[in-house]
Design a protein around this motif. Structure first.
Motif, short mmCIF file in Angstrom:
data_model
loop_
_atom_site.label_atom_id
_atom_site.label_comp_id
_atom_site.label_asym_id
_atom_site.label_seq_id
_atom_site.Cartn_x
_atom_site.Cartn_y
_atom_site.Cartn_z
N ALA A 10 0.70 -1.40 0.21
CA ALA A 10 0.10 0.18 0.08
C ALA A 10 0.72 1.19 -0.28
N ILE A 11 0.28 2.15 -0.37
CA ILE A 11 1.09 3.85 -0.10
C ILE A 11 -0.24 3.92 0.26
N ASP A 12 0.26 5.14 1.32
CA ASP A 12 -0.94 6.90 1.46
C ASP A 12 -1.78 5.93 2.03
N GLY A 13 -2.21 4.64 2.43
CA GLY A 13 -2.82 3.21 2.80
C GLY A 13 -4.16 2.80 2.29
N LYS A 14 -3.60 3.12 0.16
CA LYS A 14 -4.46 2.99 -0.44
C LYS A 14 -3.11 1.54 -0.52
N GLU A 15 -4.06 0.27 -0.90
CA GLU A 15 -3.91 -1.30 -1.14
C GLU A 15 -3.41 -1.05 -3.28
N ILE A 16 -1.74 -1.23 -3.27
CA ILE A 16 -1.68 -0.97 -4.71
C ILE A 16 -2.20 -2.25 -5.41
N LEU A 17 -0.68 -2.95 -4.57
CA LEU A 17 -0.60 -4.81 -5.23
C LEU A 17 -1.44 -5.77 -4.08
N PRO A 35 -2.01 -1.82 -17.81
CA PRO A 35 -2.61 -0.17 -17.66
C PRO A 35 -2.58 0.94 -17.16
N ASN A 36 -1.44 1.79 -17.55
CA ASN A 36 -1.31 3.42 -16.75
C ASN A 36 -1.92 2.92 -14.78
N GLY A 37 -0.67 2.87 -14.14
CA GLY A 37 -1.38 3.21 -13.07
C GLY A 37 -1.74 1.79 -12.72
N LYS A 40 2.71 -1.73 -12.45
CA LYS A 40 3.85 -1.86 -12.09
C LYS A 40 5.57 -1.29 -11.35
N SER A 41 5.33 0.26 -11.66
CA SER A 41 6.71 0.97 -11.26
C SER A 41 6.43 0.70 -9.83
N THR A 42 5.20 0.46 -8.37
CA THR A 42 4.86 0.72 -7.08
C THR A 42 5.65 -1.04 -7.35
N PHE A 84 15.27 3.52 -14.06
CA PHE A 84 14.32 4.69 -13.57
C PHE A 84 13.61 5.15 -14.59
N GLN A 85 12.57 4.83 -14.03
CA GLN A 85 11.68 5.52 -15.70
C GLN A 85 12.45 6.96 -15.68
N TYR A 86 11.97 7.73 -14.81
CA TYR A 86 11.85 8.94 -14.73
C TYR A 86 13.86 9.31 -13.89
#
Ligand SMILES: Nc1ncnc2c1ncn2[C@@H]1O[C@H](COP(=O)(O)OP(=O)(O)OP(=O)(O)O)[C@@H](O)[C@H]1O
Ligand SMILES: [Mg+2]
Lengths: 149, 482
Positions: A10-17, A35-37, A40-42, A84-86
Motif C-alpha cells: 500500500a501507499i498512503d493507506g491505499k492498497e496497490i498490489l 494499464p497505466n497506474g 508495475k512501478s510500485t 528508473f522510469q524518470y
C-alpha cells in the motif's frame, strides 16, 4: 532466484498490489504488462527498497535471502538493478564517477578488489564502443555552465 | 524524506570532532582582563618596537569607543571581554634555533592534527607556519625560501626584523577602525604569519599556516599580512582547529593581502574550529576580517574558503579592485549543522577600470543551523566596464535549518554588467534512493550529492586541500541526513 509470494503493498493507506505471485529463475526474462497506474512501478520500487511503500503481506526471497531484511543498497549489491522510469539528476557528479563508485561499492560487498580509476575508465570506454555510445557522456553531469572571466 | 532517512542524515552530521583534544603543556598565560596595561604587557612580551605599541594603544582606545555589530544574522550572549586572557604561549626556555628545540608535546599535537613539522617529513612543497595559541612555534622551509628573497615568518618576527614593510602595510587594507573586531585585533593580536614575495618571483611551494587554539579561556587574535610585489605569485593555505570545550572561545583574526602590478595571490582556508556540541554548547566564535587590495594593474586575488567549524562564523573575505583590469574571486563552501550559525560572504569593491569579480557561494545547512550569505558588489563611478558574476546556492538537509541570502548591489557606473544567480535546493529522498539503488549507503550517497554540489569551489583548492575538504565535509555532515 527471485520468489514473490502473495505480495500486498500500500501507499498512503491505499492498497496497490493485491497479492502478487511470481517466480523468476536464473536466465529467465519476464515482462510485466498492465494499464497505466496498475502498479508495475510500485512492484519494481518495492523490490528495490523504496521506503514510502508499505508491505502489508507476503514475502520475497532473493538469492535465498529474505529481501525485506536487506537495505536498499544491499539489495543492489546482491544484484537487484532498477532502471528508473524518470532518471534522477545529481548535479556536479559526473556519470563516470557515479559508475565507478557504484561498481566499487558492489565489489567491496562481494569481497573483490577495488578497481582503480584509470582501469575503470579504460574498461568503460571499451564497453561504450561496443554499444556505440558517445564518449562525452562520461564526464557529463547535471551541471550548470561554469563561469570564468 | 522518511523519518529513518532523516535520522540517518542526522547521524551523519553528528560525527565526533576528532581534533578536540587538549595538549598538556606548561603555558605562560596572562590573567583574564583587558586594559591599556595588558596591551603594554603584550607588546613588551613580544619585544616590540615603540611604534608597534603606539599602534596597539591607538587601536585599543578606538575600540573602547566602538560597539559590537548587531547586524549579522547570528545570536549569542554578549562576550565578556574581561573574562578572556589575551596572551597564552607555551613556555619555552630560550629563543628556538631549530625545530628540534620545539616542545615535543607541541610537535606531537601538530602531528596528531596531521601537520608534521619536521621538514623532511612535510608534504612535499608545503611550507608551514604553526601557531599554537598566541605564538608561532615553527616555520618550516625558511632557508630555502630565503634564497629566493621570499619572507615567510611569524608576524612577531616580521615586526622585529622587517619593520619597514610591516609599518608600511599593516592596517593599510583593514584599518584598526574598520570594525569592532578589527580594532580589538589591532590592539591585542598575538601572532600570525607574514609573507613577502619579491618582484617577479613565483613562490615555488604552497605557504601554509596552521592555527591551533589550545589553552582554555583565551582568545586567539592572529594577524596575517601578505604582500605580493610586481609580477609575483603566491598560494597560501590556512587551517584551524581547537579543543572541545564547554565554554565559547573567541577568535578574532585579521588578514590583509596586497597584490601589486600583475601580481596574484591565492588564499585558501579550511576552517574547522570546534563547532560546539550537538546541543550548541561551547564552540568558537569566529569573527574575522579578511580583505585583499588588488592595488596594482592586472592584479588578482582569489579567496577560497571551506567553512565547516565554529559555533558562530562572521566573515566576509573581500577584494578592493583598485588597479585597472584587476580581478577578485570568492569561492566559498559554508557548512552549518546542529546549532551552528554562519553569516558569511564577500564584498567586491570595483574601483579601477575593467575590473572583474566572480562570487561562487555554496551554503549547506543541516540540523537546527542557520546559514546566511551576505554579499556586496559595489561598482564605483570610475569603474567603467566593470563586471561581476555572482552565484549563491543553498542546500538544505532536513527541515529545521535555515538558509538566507542577502546580496547587496550598489552600482554607480552605468556601463557595468552585474549578474546574479541564486538557487535553493534540498537533498531529495529520490536522489538518495537512486544512489542506494546503485549500491551506495545513505551516508556515502549524501556525501556524493554534497560533493557534487560543492565541486565548483573544491576545484579551486590546491590538491591536498581538496582531498581534506572532501573528507571534512562528510565528517561535518555525518548524521545529518533526513
Ligand atoms: N508516491 C505515491 N503516492 C501516492 N500514490 C501513488 C504513489 N506512487 C504511485 N501511486 C499510485 O499507485 C498506483 C500504481 O502506480 P504505478 O506507478 O505503480 O503504476 P504503473 O503501472 O507503473 O503505471 P505507468 O504505466 O503509468 O508507469 C497509481 O494509482 C498511482 O497513482
Ligand atoms: Mg510506471
Amino acid at each position: 532466484m527471485i520468489e514473490i509470494k502473495n505480495l500486498k503493498v500500500a501507499i498512503d493507506g491505499k492498497e496497490i498490489l493485491k497479492g502478487v505471485n511470481l517466480t523468476v529463475k536464473p536466465g529467465e526474462v519476464h515482462a510485466i504488462m498492465g494499464p497505466n497506474g496498475s502498479g508495475k512501478s510500485t512492484l519494481a520500487q518495492v523490490l528495490a527498497g523504496k521506503e514510502e511503500y508499505e508491505v502489508l503481506e507476503g514475502s520475497v526471497t532473493f538469492n535465498g535471502k529474505d529481501l525485506f531484511e536487506l537495505k536498499a543498497e544491499d539489495r543492489a549489491r546482491e544484484g537487484m538493478f532498477l532502471a528508473f522510469q524518470y532518471p534522477i539528476e545529481i548535479p556536479g557528479v559526473s556519470n563516470v564517477n557515479l559508475l565507478k563508485t557504484a561498481v566499487n561499492e558492489i565489489k567491496k560487498y562481494r569481497g573483490e578488489e577495488q578497481i582503480h580509476a584509470l582501469d575503470f575508465l579504460k574498461m568503460i570506454k571499451e564497453k561504450m564502443k561496443l554499444v556505440e555510445m558517445p564518449q562525452d557522456l562520461l564526464n557529463r553531469s547535471g551541471e550548470r555552465r561554469f563561469f570564468r572571466w | 524524506m522518511s523519518n529513518t532517512e532523516i535520522n540517518e542524515i542526522e547521524q551523519l552530521a553528528n560525527q565526533e570532532y576528532k581534533y578536540g583534544f587538549v595538549t598538556d603543556i606548561d603555558a605562560d598565560t596572562f590573567p583574564p582582563g583587558l586594559n591599556e596595561d595588558v596591551v603594554r604587557a603584550l607588546s613588551a612580551k613580544k619585544e616590540e618596537p615603540e611604534w608597534m605599541l603606539e599602534l596597539r594603544l591607538k587601536a585599543y582606545r578606538q575600540w573602547l569607543k566602538m560597539v559590537e555589530p548587531q547586524w549579522p544574522n547570528v545570536n549569542y550572549p554578549p562576550v565578556d571581554f574581561q573574562a578572556i586572557s589575551y596572551y597564552s604561549a607555551p613556555k619555552q626556555k630560550k629563543k628556538l634555533n631549530s625545530l628540534d628545540e620545539v616542545d615535543p608535546e607541541i610537535l606531537s599535537a601538530f602531528a596528531k592534527l596531521g601537520i608534521p613539522l619536521a621538514e623532511q617529513k612535510i608534504l612535499a612543497n608545503v611550507a608551514v607556519d604553526a601557531v599554537f595559541d598566541s605564538v608561532s612555534v615553527a616555520t618550516t622551509y625558511k632557508a630555502k625560501l630565503n634564497e629566493m628573497g621570499i619572507i615567510f615568518c611569524s608576524m612577531s618576527e616580521a615586526i622585529r626584523e622587517h619593520g619597514d614593510l610591516v609599518k608600511k602595510y599593516l592596517g593599510s587594507v583593514v584599518p584598526a577602525a574598520d570594525n569592532y573586531y578589527s580594532a580589538l585585533n589591532a590592539a591585542v593580536f598575538s601572532d600570525g604569519s607574514f609573507v613577502y614575495i619579491p618582484k617577479g618571483v613565483r613562490c615555488p611551494m604552497e605557504l601554509s599556516t596552521y592555527f591551533r587554539i589550545n589553552a582554555a579561556n583565551t582568545g586567539q587574535f592572529e594577524r596575517t599580512l601578505i604582500i605580493a610585489d610586481d609580477y609575483s605569485y603566491v598560494s597560501y593555505l590556512e587551517g584551524c582547529t581547537a579543543p572541545m570545550r564547554d565554554e565559547n572561545q573567541l577568535h578574532a583574526a585579521v588578514v590583509e593581502l596586497i597584490a601589486m602590478d600583475n601580481a596574484q595571490i591565492k588564499y585558501s582556508t579550511i576552517q574547522n574550529w570546534y563547532a560546539g556540541d550537538k546541543n550548541g554548547k561551547g564552540g568558537i566564535y569566529n569573527f574575522v576580517t579578511k580583505r585583499g587590495n588588488c592595488k596594482g594593474v592586472n592584479s588578482k586575488i582569489s579567496w577560497t574558503q571551506v567553512e565547516t567549524g565554529s559555533a558562530i562564523t562572521w566573515k566576509y573575505p573581500s577584494c578592493l579592485l583598485t588597479g585597472d583590469n584587476s580581478i577578485g574571486e570568492f569561492y566559498s563552501v559554508a557548512v552549518t549543522n546542529n546549532h551552528q550559525q554562519a553569516d558569511t560572504g564577500t564584498k567586491m569593491i570595483h574601483i579601477g577600470k575593467n575590473t572583474k569579480s566572480t562570487i561562487v557561494s555554496k551554503g549547506i545547512s543541516a540540523g537546527f543551523s542557520n546559514n546566511t550569505y551576505r554579499g556586496l558588489v559595489r561598482i564605483g563611478k570610475k569603474a567603467t566596464n566593470a563586471r561581476n558574476y555572482s552565484q549563491c546556492d543553498s542546500l538544505l538537509i532536513g527541515d529545521k535549518c535555515g538558509a538566507h541570502t542577502f546580496p547587496y548591489l550598489e552600482v554607480s557606473n552605468p556601463g557595468a554588467i552585474v549578474e546574479h544567480e541564486a538557487t535553493t535546493s534540498k537533498i531529495g529522498a529520490d536522489q538518495i534512493f537512486y544512489l542506494n539503488q546503485r549500491g551506495l549507503a545513505t551516508e556515502d550517497a549524501v556525501s556524493m550529492i554534497v560533493n557534487g554540489y560543492c565541486k565548483e569551489v573544491f576545484k579551486e583548492l590546491p590538491m591536498e586541500f581538496a582531498v581534506e575538504a572532501t573528507k571534512l565535509l562528510s565528517i561535518s555532515l555525518e548524521g545529518s541526513v533526513g
